[in-house]
Design an enzyme around this catalytic site. Structure first.
Site, short mmCIF file in Angstrom:
data_model
loop_
_atom_site.label_atom_id
_atom_site.label_comp_id
_atom_site.label_asym_id
_atom_site.label_seq_id
_atom_site.Cartn_x
_atom_site.Cartn_y
_atom_site.Cartn_z
N GLY A 72 -7.46 -16.15 33.24
CA GLY A 72 -8.52 -16.69 32.74
C GLY A 72 -9.32 -15.63 31.45
O GLY A 72 -9.96 -16.30 30.64
N THR A 73 -9.09 -14.42 31.98
CA THR A 73 -9.57 -13.28 30.86
C THR A 73 -9.04 -13.83 29.42
O THR A 73 -9.58 -13.70 28.40
CB THR A 73 -9.44 -12.05 31.47
OG1 THR A 73 -10.02 -12.07 32.52
CG2 THR A 73 -9.95 -10.97 30.41
N ASN A 152 -19.31 -18.55 38.69
CA ASN A 152 -18.13 -17.96 39.73
C ASN A 152 -19.24 -17.13 40.84
O ASN A 152 -18.54 -16.92 41.90
CB ASN A 152 -17.41 -17.13 38.81
CG ASN A 152 -18.27 -15.87 37.94
OD1 ASN A 152 -18.89 -16.51 37.22
ND2 ASN A 152 -18.09 -14.86 38.29
N GLN A 185 -13.46 -21.72 37.49
CA GLN A 185 -14.10 -21.92 38.96
C GLN A 185 -14.11 -23.34 39.16
O GLN A 185 -13.84 -23.73 40.17
CB GLN A 185 -15.39 -21.35 38.84
CG GLN A 185 -15.48 -19.75 38.94
CD GLN A 185 -14.89 -19.18 40.49
OE1 GLN A 185 -14.64 -19.95 41.73
NE2 GLN A 185 -14.25 -17.97 40.33
N SER A 205 -7.28 -20.40 35.05
CA SER A 205 -6.67 -19.19 35.70
C SER A 205 -5.83 -19.69 36.95
O SER A 205 -6.40 -20.57 37.64
CB SER A 205 -7.66 -18.28 36.14
OG SER A 205 -6.90 -17.40 36.86
N ALA A 206 -4.62 -19.32 37.18
CA ALA A 206 -3.65 -19.62 38.33
C ALA A 206 -4.36 -19.20 39.64
O ALA A 206 -4.16 -19.92 40.46
CB ALA A 206 -2.45 -19.15 37.77
N HIS A 207 -4.69 -17.86 39.70
CA HIS A 207 -4.87 -17.50 40.88
C HIS A 207 -6.24 -17.53 41.43
O HIS A 207 -6.49 -17.40 42.58
CB HIS A 207 -4.78 -16.03 40.90
CG HIS A 207 -6.24 -14.99 40.30
ND1 HIS A 207 -6.98 -14.62 41.09
CD2 HIS A 207 -6.56 -15.04 39.15
CE1 HIS A 207 -7.83 -13.96 40.38
NE2 HIS A 207 -7.64 -14.13 38.81
N THR A 243 7.46 -13.39 25.80
CA THR A 243 8.18 -14.21 26.44
C THR A 243 7.29 -14.69 27.76
O THR A 243 6.83 -14.08 28.31
CB THR A 243 9.59 -13.32 27.20
OG1 THR A 243 10.23 -13.01 26.13
CG2 THR A 243 10.55 -14.31 27.91
N CYS A 331 -15.55 -8.15 39.84
CA CYS A 331 -15.34 -7.16 38.69
C CYS A 331 -16.54 -6.01 38.52
O CYS A 331 -16.28 -4.98 38.02
CB CYS A 331 -15.46 -7.88 37.22
SG CYS A 331 -14.43 -9.30 37.61
C1 LIG Z 1 -11.88 -15.27 37.53
C2 LIG Z 1 -12.57 -15.64 36.36
C3 LIG Z 1 -12.21 -15.42 35.20
C4 LIG Z 1 -11.09 -14.36 35.00
O1 LIG Z 1 -9.79 -14.91 35.21
P1 LIG Z 1 -8.45 -13.93 35.40
O2 LIG Z 1 -7.43 -14.91 35.64
O3 LIG Z 1 -8.90 -13.21 36.81
O4 LIG Z 1 -8.44 -13.10 34.28
C5 LIG Z 1 -12.80 -15.71 34.14
N1 LIG Z 1 -13.90 -16.87 34.52
C6 LIG Z 1 -14.47 -17.10 35.52
C7 LIG Z 1 -15.68 -18.14 35.61
C8 LIG Z 1 -13.83 -16.42 36.79
O5 LIG Z 1 -14.34 -17.01 37.74
#
Ligand SMILES: *Cc1c(COP(=O)(O)O)cnc(C)c1O
Length: 396
Positions: A72-73, A152, A185, A205-207, A243, A331
């Site tokens: 996401g970052t 978030n 989110q 973001s995947a996680h 890659t 964070c």
């Molecule tokens: C977690 C989060 C991100 C960052 O995503 P990462 O994959 O951890 O870099 C960005 N925006 C929001 C709203 C998030 O909750």
């Protein structure tokens, strides 16, 4: 047996077993580089293409509009910096909100150092940006609006569709202006349709959706030109060299498919768990505030301010009893500054320090909620007994 209850799903989620199963072959025998011409390469290429389709399907985009990133970052960095640096000839003004993720706020601050001007819109007590404020902030030299789909920390859902309409109207009048939304989110919690929202860029973001950390995607629609931030090979239509992380991309694809299929049931389930939790808290604990507009929130986040307490005290106390929660975003934890998001709601610093986020996920059960409702009231009561402010002040 010591019980563990994970209520920090907005920080990260466990990987879904079906996701692990899907990615596993790409960590072992299917190890090819998608840029290679031979069988191994084409096998990996096929897997990345399939994942691209699945990601696109979750947000109703076309596969060729998806750029895979490291999370996401990076998606936010590529969207905001990439767009602004490419289009600065049209203007150097950006509109965003005060409650964006650091991956948006810090990029905007960097651009300010580079000569851009940024308007940070307020969110008022309910944690929602006003559409009138967005309209009023737009100038002739505005090139980008970046407004998150859902927050978030407090889960509030922003009026992104209306902002999309405003941006379209501006374009009809000949303005060069684009719209980015951080949907990290929102994904898997509420429906996302890039056409309905009318956004040009959207981050995932995947996680946060039961896939591994370190992978994400950026939707980049028609008429968007981005300056690549990661220079290298020709991967991702020249937008992002390097890659591809094939196993994690496969995982993200599977997670998006599961998110799409399970959206309705997971929404109802999470909301029911959250309501049970909040009703229980209201019943058992005096002096609490539930942060964020109640009916305009993600189903899985409950952010509670406990007056006369520090969130960290509650966090540590709950952790000793196996319950994982968070204060502010992961964070910014580690420092005792109150969450900037809660401060943006207008809560006084002292009060804001008492905010705790409980975020539910698909592995949580009603028994988990019952356990928390057993532990939390005692923890709050014991901590308040130690709090000098509490002795002299009546409960709110
Ligand atoms: C977690 C989060 C991100 C960052 O995503 P990462 O994959 O951890 O870099 C960005 N925006 C929001 C709203 C998030 O909750």
């Amino acid at each position: 047996m010591f019980r563990r209850v994970y209520l920090d799903n907005s920080a990260t989620t466990p990987i879904d077993p079906d996701v692990v199963k899907e990615m596993l072959p790409y960590l072992t025998e299917k190890f090819g580089n998608p840029s290679s011409i031979h069988f191994f390469g084409q096998e990996a290429r096929g897997a990345v293409d399939k994942a691209r389709h699945r990601v696109a399907d979750l947000i109703n985009a076309k596969p060729n509009q998806i750029i895979f990133t490291s999370g996401g970052t990076e998606s936010n960095n590529l969207a905001i910096r990439g767009l602004c640096e490419m289009n600065e000839k049209y203007g150097k003004h950006i509109i965003t909100s005060r409650i964006e993720h650091p991956a948006v706020i810090n990029v905007c601050e960097k651009l300010e150092e580079m000569g851009f001007e940024v308007t940070y819109l307020p969110v008022y007590g309910d944690g929602i940006v006003r559409v009138e404020d967005v309209s009023a902030a737009i100038r002739e030299d505005t090139v980008l609006i970046s407004l998150m789909m859902a927050n978030n920390e407090i889960g509030t859902i922003q009026p992104v569709r209306k902002v999309g309409e405003i941006v379209k109207d501006c374009r009809k009048n000949g303005n060069k202006i684009w719209f980015h939304t951080d949907a990290v989110q929102a994904a898997g919690k509420i429906p996302i349709d890039v056409g309905e929202i009318g956004c040009d860029l959207l981050s995932l973001s995947a996680h946060k959706i039961y896939a591994p950390k370190g992978t994400g995607a950026l939707y980049s629609g028609r008429g968007v030109r981005l300056k690549p931030q990661n220079l290298g090979g020709h991967q991702e239509r020249e937008k992002r060299g390097g890659t591809e992380n094939v196993p994690s991309i496969v995982a993200l694809g599977k997670a998006c498919e599961l998110a799409r299929e399970g959206l309705k049931t997971s929404f109802d389930r999470l909301r029911d768990l959250r309501e049970t939790f909040e009703d229980g808290v209201k019943e058992r604990i005096p002096g609490v505030i539930f942060n964020g507009k109640p009916d305009t929130r993600l189903p899985n986040i409950s952010n509670v301010t406990f007056n006369h307490l520090e969130g960290e005290g509650i966090l540590i106390n709950l952790d000793m009893q196996g319950i994982a929660v968070s204060t502010g975003s992961a964070c910014s934890s580690g420092s005792l500054e109150p969450s900037p998001i809660i401060l943006a709601l207008g809560q006084a610093e002292d009060l804001a320090r008492g905010a705790v986020r409980f975020s539910f996920g698909k592995e949580n059960t009603l028994e988990d909620v019952e356990y928390v409702l057993e532990v939390l009231p005692k923890a709050v009561e014991n901590l308040r007994k130690l709090s000098p402010g509490y002795q002299s002040a009546p409960a709110v």
